[in-house]
Design a protein around this motif. Structure first.
Motif, mmCIF file in Angstrom:
data_model
loop_
_atom_site.group_PDB
_atom_site.id
_atom_site.type_symbol
_atom_site.label_atom_id
_atom_site.label_comp_id
_atom_site.label_asym_id
_atom_site.label_seq_id
_atom_site.Cartn_x
_atom_site.Cartn_y
_atom_site.Cartn_z
ATOM 1 N N ASN A 1 68.183 3.528 36.503
ATOM 2 C CA ASN A 1 68.906 2.352 36.997
ATOM 3 C C ASN A 1 70.228 2.156 36.245
ATOM 4 O O ASN A 1 70.613 2.991 35.424
ATOM 5 C CB ASN A 1 68.057 1.090 36.902
ATOM 6 N N LEU A 2 70.867 1.045 36.540
ATOM 7 C CA LEU A 2 72.173 0.762 35.933
ATOM 8 C C LEU A 2 72.093 -0.499 35.083
ATOM 9 O O LEU A 2 71.309 -1.400 35.372
ATOM 10 C CB LEU A 2 73.225 0.564 37.025
ATOM 11 N N VAL A 3 72.888 -0.556 34.051
ATOM 12 C CA VAL A 3 73.009 -1.777 33.242
ATOM 13 C C VAL A 3 74.487 -2.145 33.159
ATOM 14 O O VAL A 3 75.345 -1.282 32.993
ATOM 15 C CB VAL A 3 72.425 -1.605 31.814
ATOM 16 N N PRO A 4 74.812 -3.447 33.310
ATOM 17 C CA PRO A 4 76.219 -3.860 33.325
ATOM 18 C C PRO A 4 76.926 -3.570 31.996
ATOM 19 O O PRO A 4 76.304 -3.621 30.941
ATOM 20 C CB PRO A 4 76.147 -5.371 33.547
ATOM 21 N N ASN A 5 78.212 -3.272 32.079
ATOM 22 C CA ASN A 5 79.039 -3.054 30.882
ATOM 23 C C ASN A 5 79.500 -4.412 30.350
ATOM 24 O O ASN A 5 80.578 -4.889 30.705
ATOM 25 C CB ASN A 5 80.272 -2.208 31.227
ATOM 26 N N LEU A 6 78.686 -5.023 29.509
ATOM 27 C CA LEU A 6 78.926 -6.398 29.079
ATOM 28 C C LEU A 6 79.839 -6.531 27.867
ATOM 29 O O LEU A 6 80.173 -7.646 27.465
ATOM 30 C CB LEU A 6 77.585 -7.074 28.745
ATOM 31 N N GLU A 7 80.249 -5.404 27.275
ATOM 32 C CA GLU A 7 80.991 -5.478 26.012
ATOM 33 C C GLU A 7 82.228 -6.358 26.122
ATOM 34 O O GLU A 7 82.460 -7.211 25.264
ATOM 35 C CB GLU A 7 81.405 -4.074 25.536
ATOM 36 N N LEU A 8 83.030 -6.151 27.175
ATOM 37 C CA LEU A 8 84.277 -6.912 27.288
ATOM 38 C C LEU A 8 84.009 -8.399 27.543
ATOM 39 O O LEU A 8 84.552 -9.248 26.825
ATOM 40 C CB LEU A 8 85.185 -6.279 28.356
ATOM 41 N N PRO A 9 83.153 -8.767 28.521
ATOM 42 C CA PRO A 9 82.840 -10.198 28.686
ATOM 43 C C PRO A 9 82.300 -10.838 27.402
ATOM 44 O O PRO A 9 82.672 -11.972 27.078
ATOM 45 C CB PRO A 9 81.766 -10.214 29.786
ATOM 46 N N LEU A 10 81.478 -10.115 26.658
ATOM 47 C CA LEU A 10 80.934 -10.677 25.410
ATOM 48 C C LEU A 10 82.043 -10.872 24.384
ATOM 49 O O LEU A 10 82.125 -11.894 23.709
ATOM 50 C CB LEU A 10 79.845 -9.764 24.837
ATOM 51 N N LEU A 11 82.908 -9.874 24.290
ATOM 52 C CA LEU A 11 84.024 -9.957 23.351
ATOM 53 C C LEU A 11 84.913 -11.156 23.665
ATOM 54 O O LEU A 11 85.434 -11.817 22.774
ATOM 55 C CB LEU A 11 84.842 -8.662 23.436
ATOM 56 N N LEU A 12 85.065 -11.442 24.973
ATOM 57 C CA LEU A 12 85.937 -12.538 25.397
ATOM 58 C C LEU A 12 85.246 -13.891 25.268
ATOM 59 O O LEU A 12 85.865 -14.926 25.459
ATOM 60 C CB LEU A 12 86.368 -12.328 26.855
#
Ligand SMILES: Cc1cc2nc3c(=O)[nH]c(=O)nc-3n(C[C@H](O)[C@H](O)[C@H](O)COP(=O)(O)OP(=O)(O)OC[C@H]3O[C@@H](n4cnc5c(N)ncnc54)[C@H](O)[C@@H]3O)c2cc1C
Ligand code: FES
Lengths: 80, 423
Positions: free
Chosen positions: B248-259
């Motif tokens: 399956n896929l997992v969202p690339n949350l790094e940027l939203p978390l960083l922001l």
């Protein structure tokens, strides 16, 4: 698709279609891209610029991630 | 002078393309940034430049984007927010800052990889990864491939491999048939999806699609030579020189978390207009729920209308989006991972491919944070993008933390950062 692109992988000539990524070329050459800290051979794995397993030396520059890099004529790729 | 745009869109997949196009067509000054050599994201990868190639959707949107007056920067990755409403972008040997009024984050998803004995052998790759390599020119005629893991993507990958000349020896989906049957009923309510499904099945007819099965081991010398498949009762071997395996896929949350955007249960929380908990940041596509192409396009359009100030147009699209969100939830349930997969790795199996940290070493730690300090897991070049989601599933650890930069910075990037500090 136009003229094929000629490059070398570990000195071996390889022809690929225009627009082919360097990681795809490494896969086609059945070469490993990198060696892990404990000495395992590794190949391109995620295809999208996150795992960094596709790092190789391109035109003398070491440690280049190759899956987001397009093959250029005369490119010299050296892998693990 | 730092270039300045009304709207910056991070990620040029379908979601980002739709958002940027709608906003630019509405007269805003928009900049679309992606780390790949060309726009398109995961599904339209490599189809963007070659007019004529690719799906009708891809052509339509790329033409609209090109005509919209949007500035498109490729080969640049968003790595940090060095000052308020400013992004730092890094390319192969460049660093550039860009200021934004509003930011639309559309960084998509990546595959979840699980570690199993032999998964580090060359010839083993992700399932979506195999698809991405095919789109990037990988020629597979003469190869014998096995496709495994979980999710509807497996069928697309098998069809892709076959169409490029590989022999697909089998497709192994871990989800049990009963769980999938329910999902198939949801599919029936989505005509577009159904059509896609039928096409894939037609192509997949040339390879067995087995549910309730998963790869437990990969073996070979310098390259992959065979895999072992299990159905929980029995194991068997299959010779192959390519394994495409992703769960399956997992969202690339790094940027939203960083922001500083609020994330709940692994997804970015957004309002009706795609706005996140931060007033100047909107999020679209896989980030708000893994749901595929149509959902990403709709959310992109909604975000575009929101930044353009047209709430009515945004609300109109909301109706169709509700159905897509139902589809996303159905997907997550149908392809939920079975607990047996937690026992895939042996003690000596590596979980962290960057720093070569084994499953056994991780089992001695009690959290992701402790493991990072003690074993260097997640400290390598992937910064936990591969091992983090594996560890989260295998050991029940979470790894949500904010830590700039989003990606390993280049020497040039570091230099810019230092210059800033010394100023
Ligand atoms: C490897 C892979 C292959 C897939 N193949 C298919 C397929 O063949 N068929 C199918 O139907 N679906 C496929 N999918 C599913 C597909 O991702 C979604 O259906 C759809 O593309 C989601 O659109 P999106 O706009 O949300 O994100 P994406 O299409 O994922 O686009 C996100 C973009 O943002 C870029 N990005 C991420 N972080 C940054 C950053 N920090 N700075 C700059 N750019 C960044 C990414 O490189 C990417 O180009 C695949 C998914 C993956 C992970
Ligand atoms: S193959 Fe994973 S970063 Fe290139």
């Amino acid at each position: 698709m136009g003229e094929p692109i000629s490059l070398t992988i570990n000195g071996q000539p390889l022809q690929v279609k225009k627009g082919t990524s360097v990681a795809a070329a490494i896969l086609m050459a059945r070469a490993a891209s990198r060696i892990s800290p404990s000495g395992e051979l590794r190949g391109p794995f995620c295809g999208m610029g996150i795992c960094m397993e596709c790092r190789a030396t391109v035109n003398g520059m070491a440690q280049q991630p190759t899956c987001q890099m397009i093959c250029e004529p005369g490119m010299e790729v050296v892998t693990a | 002078m730092t270039p300045n745009f009304d709207v910056v869109v991070a990620g040029a997949g379908p979601g980002g393309i739709a958002a940027a196009t709608v906003a630019a067509e509405a007269g805003l000054r928009v900049c679309l940034v992606d780390d790949n050599p060309a726009a398109g994201g995961q599904i339209w990868r490599g189809q963007a430049d070659s007019a004529g190639a690719g799906s009708r959707d891809a052509r339509k949107w790329m033409q609209r984007l090109n005509a919209s007056g949007c500035t498109v920067w490729t080969g640049l990755r968003v790595v940090s927010e060095p000052a308020a409403q400013m992004l730092r972008l890094e390319g192969q040997d460049t660093v550039r800052d860009v200021a934004f009024g509003r930011l639309i984050v559309a960084t998509g998803a990546r595959e979840r990889f699980l570690s199993f004995p032999g998964w580090t052998l060359p010839g083993v790759m992700g399932a979506g990864a195999a698809q991405a390599f095919l789109k990037a020119g990988f020629e597979v005629s003469g190869r014998r491939a096995v496709v495994s893991g979980s999710g509807p993507l497996l069928l697309a990958v098998a069809a892709g491999l076959r169409s490029k000349g590989a022999r697909v020896a089998g497709i192994f989906e871990q989800a049990p048939a009963a769980q999938l049957a329910q999902f198939a009923r949801t599919l029936a309510r989505h005509p577009g999806k159904l059509l896609e499904g039928v096409q894939y099945q037609w192509q997949a007819r040339f390879a067995p699609y087995r549910t309730g099965c998963w790869v437990v081991k990969a073996e070979g010398g310098e390259q992959l030579e065979r895999v072992t498949v299990s159905n929980g009762r029995r194991q068997w071997r299959i010779d192959c020189d390519l394994l495409a395996c992703g769960y399956n896929l997992v969202p690339n949350l790094e940027l939203p978390l960083l922001l500083g955007c609020r994330v709940e249960q692994g997804l970015v929380h957004v309002d009706e207009g795609q706005q996140s908990s931060r007033a100047d940041v909107l999020c679209v596509g896989e980030l708000t729920g893994v749901g595929g192409l149509e959902k990403a396009l709709l959310e992109g359009e909604i975000a575009g209308w929101t930044v353009a100030g047209d709430r009515a147009r945004a609300a109109a699209l909301r109706v169709s989006l509700r159905r897509q969100n139902g589809f996303a939830q159905g997907l997550a349930q149908a392809f939920a991972l079975r607990p047996e997969l937690r026992s895939l790795p042996a003690a000596e199996t590596l979980v962290c491919r960057c720093e070569d940290v084994s499953y056994g070493a991780l089992c001695q730690q009690d959290s992701w944070r402790a493991a990072k300090l003690q074993t260097r897991v997640g400290m390598g070049a992937c910064q936990g993008r591969v091992c983090g989601s594996a560890a989260a599933f295998l050991l029940g650890w979470e790894k949500h933390e904010k830590r700039p930069p989003v990606f390993p910075t280049t020497v040039a990037g570091m230099a810019a950062e230092i210059a800033e500090i010394e100023k």
